[in-house]
Design a protein around this motif. Structure first.
Motif: not given
Length: 143
Positions: A2-15
């Motif tokens: 879940t932490s990896v998924s959260t990090i990927i979601d955050a990076i996606s939002v920033i991009l």
């Protein structure tokens, strides 16, 4: 996981935020460039209007120009993306052993070119409207 998924979601939002900002800035720049083109071609607008071109014809000239710019920009972007997929796939293959991980579907490429054309058309509407409103007599006098 879940932490990896959260990090990927955050990076996606920033991009996505960066992409949105760059699209707004590029649309403004296309509008400015089209406006400068209108100012530089004032005499041409006057000649076209004096020869019988309607305001709609003048507007169509500049709208067609922005559509061509949008198509060229989209096609160049897709070409660069396809070229960058080659080293990206090589890096992914060397790190993970998975081949063909990075791909650009043709439907996505077509949609991206259409979006590029649509954004440039929208950015060029105000300058093309300004060009259509020019008085032919004043446009012919300008130098």
């Amino acid at each position: 996981m879940t932490s990896v998924s959260t990090i990927i979601d955050a990076i996606s939002v920033i991009l996505i935020a960066f992409v949105a900002i760059s699209l707004v800035v590029s649309s403004i720049m296309i509008g400015i460039i089209t406006y400068i083109s209108v100012l530089e071609r004032t005499k041409e607008i006057g000649i076209l209007r004096a020869m019988g071109a309607s305001k709609r014809d003048i507007s169509r000239v500049f709208n067609a120009e922005t559509l061509i710019v949008g198509f060229a920009a989209g096609a160049i972007g897709i070409g660069v993306t396809l070229l960058l997929l080659i080293p990206a796939n090589a890096i992914v293959y060397n790190l993970t052993g998975i081949s063909g991980m990075c791909v650009l579907p043709w439907q996505g490429a077509v949609i991206l070119v259409i979006i590029s054309m649509l954004l440039t058309l929208i950015a060029g509407l105000i300058p093309s409207h300004y060009a259509a409103k020019k008085d032919p007599v004043l446009a012919l006098r300008s130098e």
